[in-house]
Design a protein around this motif. Structure first.
Motif, mmCIF file in Angstrom:
data_model
loop_
_atom_site.group_PDB
_atom_site.id
_atom_site.type_symbol
_atom_site.label_atom_id
_atom_site.label_comp_id
_atom_site.label_asym_id
_atom_site.label_seq_id
_atom_site.Cartn_x
_atom_site.Cartn_y
_atom_site.Cartn_z
ATOM 1 N N ASN A 106 0.742 -0.947 0.013
ATOM 2 C CA ASN A 106 -0.317 -0.292 0.153
ATOM 3 C C ASN A 106 0.509 1.001 0.467
ATOM 4 N N ILE A 107 -0.030 2.371 -0.318
ATOM 5 C CA ILE A 107 0.722 3.346 -0.471
ATOM 6 C C ILE A 107 1.221 3.939 0.885
ATOM 7 N N ALA A 108 1.925 4.831 1.712
ATOM 8 C CA ALA A 108 2.045 5.384 3.278
ATOM 9 C C ALA A 108 2.681 6.134 3.033
ATOM 10 N N VAL A 109 2.212 7.564 3.165
ATOM 11 C CA VAL A 109 2.426 9.065 3.592
ATOM 12 C C VAL A 109 2.248 9.558 5.093
ATOM 13 N N ALA A 110 3.460 9.671 5.406
ATOM 14 C CA ALA A 110 3.852 10.127 6.696
ATOM 15 C C ALA A 110 4.949 11.570 7.103
ATOM 16 N N ARG A 111 4.469 12.613 8.227
ATOM 17 C CA ARG A 111 4.398 13.766 8.534
ATOM 18 C C ARG A 111 5.138 13.604 9.937
ATOM 19 N N PHE A 112 6.851 14.445 10.056
ATOM 20 C CA PHE A 112 7.482 14.793 10.725
ATOM 21 C C PHE A 112 7.875 15.513 10.995
ATOM 22 N N LEU A 113 7.699 15.958 12.498
ATOM 23 C CA LEU A 113 7.790 16.677 12.776
ATOM 24 C C LEU A 113 9.531 17.058 13.462
ATOM 25 N N THR A 114 10.333 18.155 12.504
ATOM 26 C CA THR A 114 11.566 18.770 11.800
ATOM 27 C C THR A 114 12.042 19.541 13.312
ATOM 28 N N GLY A 115 11.337 20.281 14.813
ATOM 29 C CA GLY A 115 12.052 21.090 15.624
ATOM 30 C C GLY A 115 12.417 22.802 14.272
ATOM 31 N N LEU A 116 12.397 22.411 13.346
ATOM 32 C CA LEU A 116 12.779 23.954 12.425
ATOM 33 C C LEU A 116 11.851 25.209 12.261
ATOM 34 N N THR A 117 12.055 25.843 12.639
ATOM 35 C CA THR A 117 11.216 27.097 12.177
ATOM 36 C C THR A 117 11.998 27.604 10.689
ATOM 37 N N VAL A 118 10.905 27.776 10.037
ATOM 38 C CA VAL A 118 10.776 28.316 8.311
ATOM 39 C C VAL A 118 10.930 29.568 8.909
ATOM 40 N N SER A 119 10.558 30.847 8.781
ATOM 41 C CA SER A 119 10.377 31.968 8.589
ATOM 42 C C SER A 119 11.454 32.704 7.253
ATOM 43 N N THR A 120 10.788 33.663 6.941
ATOM 44 C CA THR A 120 11.157 34.649 5.718
ATOM 45 C C THR A 120 12.025 36.105 6.527
ATOM 46 N N GLU A 122 14.404 37.119 8.644
ATOM 47 C CA GLU A 122 15.974 36.685 9.074
ATOM 48 C C GLU A 122 16.513 36.741 10.616
ATOM 49 N N GLU A 123 16.515 35.415 11.172
ATOM 50 C CA GLU A 123 16.948 35.369 12.588
ATOM 51 C C GLU A 123 18.312 35.327 12.700
ATOM 52 N N THR A 124 18.781 36.355 13.837
ATOM 53 C CA THR A 124 20.179 36.322 14.221
ATOM 54 C C THR A 124 21.026 35.484 14.934
ATOM 55 N N ILE A 125 21.660 35.551 14.461
ATOM 56 C CA ILE A 125 22.278 34.117 14.866
ATOM 57 C C ILE A 125 23.264 34.552 16.345
ATOM 58 N N PRO A 126 22.860 33.635 17.305
ATOM 59 C CA PRO A 126 23.285 33.883 18.863
ATOM 60 C C PRO A 126 24.796 33.635 18.715
ATOM 61 N N LEU A 127 25.491 32.786 18.085
ATOM 62 C CA LEU A 127 26.429 31.633 18.260
ATOM 63 C C LEU A 127 27.363 32.541 16.726
ATOM 64 N N LYS A 128 29.185 33.597 17.542
ATOM 65 C CA LYS A 128 29.662 33.157 15.954
ATOM 66 C C LYS A 128 31.137 33.745 16.546
ATOM 67 N N VAL A 196 34.512 19.115 20.025
ATOM 68 C CA VAL A 196 33.652 19.436 20.855
ATOM 69 C C VAL A 196 32.462 20.006 20.265
ATOM 70 N N SER A 197 31.331 20.312 20.938
ATOM 71 C CA SER A 197 29.658 20.958 20.612
ATOM 72 C C SER A 197 29.902 21.814 21.300
ATOM 73 N N LEU A 198 29.426 23.360 20.830
ATOM 74 C CA LEU A 198 28.935 24.413 22.245
ATOM 75 C C LEU A 198 27.791 24.680 21.450
ATOM 76 N N GLU A 199 26.887 23.952 22.805
ATOM 77 C CA GLU A 199 26.057 24.371 22.247
ATOM 78 C C GLU A 199 24.819 25.520 22.568
ATOM 79 N N THR A 200 23.201 26.148 22.335
ATOM 80 C CA THR A 200 22.986 26.967 22.849
ATOM 81 C C THR A 200 21.495 26.308 22.463
ATOM 82 N N ARG A 201 20.504 26.896 23.142
ATOM 83 C CA ARG A 201 18.358 27.152 22.824
ATOM 84 C C ARG A 201 18.530 27.344 21.545
ATOM 85 N N HIS A 202 19.691 27.740 20.144
ATOM 86 C CA HIS A 202 18.991 27.918 18.909
ATOM 87 C C HIS A 202 19.772 27.053 17.788
ATOM 88 N N ASN A 203 21.231 26.638 18.367
ATOM 89 C CA ASN A 203 22.053 26.189 17.554
ATOM 90 C C ASN A 203 23.348 25.637 18.220
#
Length: 212
Positions: A106-120, A122-128, A196-203
């Motif tokens: 049978n044909i199967a179609v599923a939808r998954f959440l990615t946690g990715l916020t897509v917006s037009t 431009e978001e400020t990158i908090p880490l640089k 070595v991984s530096l993680e924030t709430r955003h990236n």
């Protein structure tokens, strides 16, 4: 051509999803450069489950995705496979494939959440401006970075498979501006390549390091 030695440390990323027969038939590149693979993971009960694997751009499994970088979905008590994927405008992934229902496919179609916020917008990158020294690392290492705004961060030492070796800095609040962290490696692991991984709430940002 030559392997990209930066990608997962040796140019090749191998993901063992189930410890048995697994496979990927589709690939999708997210707008944040994370890589999603779609296929199946072996299951002793169902035969095979729909499965997604998400990697960071450096080839390391993205552990923010379903806790271990792997998401399985048993659509039916039989063999289920993903053969194609597409991303919706809202960042969700649509996966299409087949499931075996009795004697029929049978044909199967599923939808998954990615946690990715897509917006037009431009978001400020908090880490640089992130850097780390010395490299090869020793018992004391220093990480410099710049935050655009107040953030909660954590710094981890990972092996070449993305598994946690040691938490170098537990979750800590940091103000905007330039920072230098003095990090202690309590027990140096075996010689080889690590991250070595530096993680924030955003990236997150990942730097390759060497232990000699």
């Amino acid at each position: 051509f030559f392997d990209d030695g930066i990608f997962d440390g040796d140019g090749i990323s191998i993901i063992d999803a189930s410890g048995h027969y697994d496979g990927a038939a589709s690939i999708l590149l997210q707008p944040d450069n994370k890589i999603v693979l779609g296929g199946y993971a072996h299951s002793d009960i169902e035969g095979g489950n729909m499965a997604l694997v998400r990697l960071n751009s450096n080839g390391i499994r993205d552990f923010s995705f379903d806790g271990d970088g792997i998401s399985e979905f048993a659509a039916c008590n039989s063999s289920d496979f993903i053969y194609g994927m597409a991303m919706q405008a809202d960042g969700k992934i649509i996966a299409a494939g087949l499931l075996r229902n009795g004697f029929y496919n049978n044909i199967a179609v599923a939808r998954f959440l990615t946690g990715l916020t897509v917006s037009t917008k431009e978001e400020t990158i908090p880490l640089k401006s992130i850097s780390l020294y010395p490299n090869p690392i020793c018992e004391k290492i220093f990480m410099e970075y710049d935050l655009e705004k107040e953030e909660s961060i954590t710094i981890k030492l990972l092996d070449i498979q993305g598994r946690l070796v040691e938490t170098l800095l537990p979750l800590s609040d940091r103000s905007p501006g330039q920072h230098t962290e003095t990090l202690s490696v309590h027990q140096l692991p075996s010689p080889g390549n690590y991250f070595v991984s530096l993680e924030t709430r955003h990236n997150s940002e990942v730097l390759m390091v060497v232990v000699k």
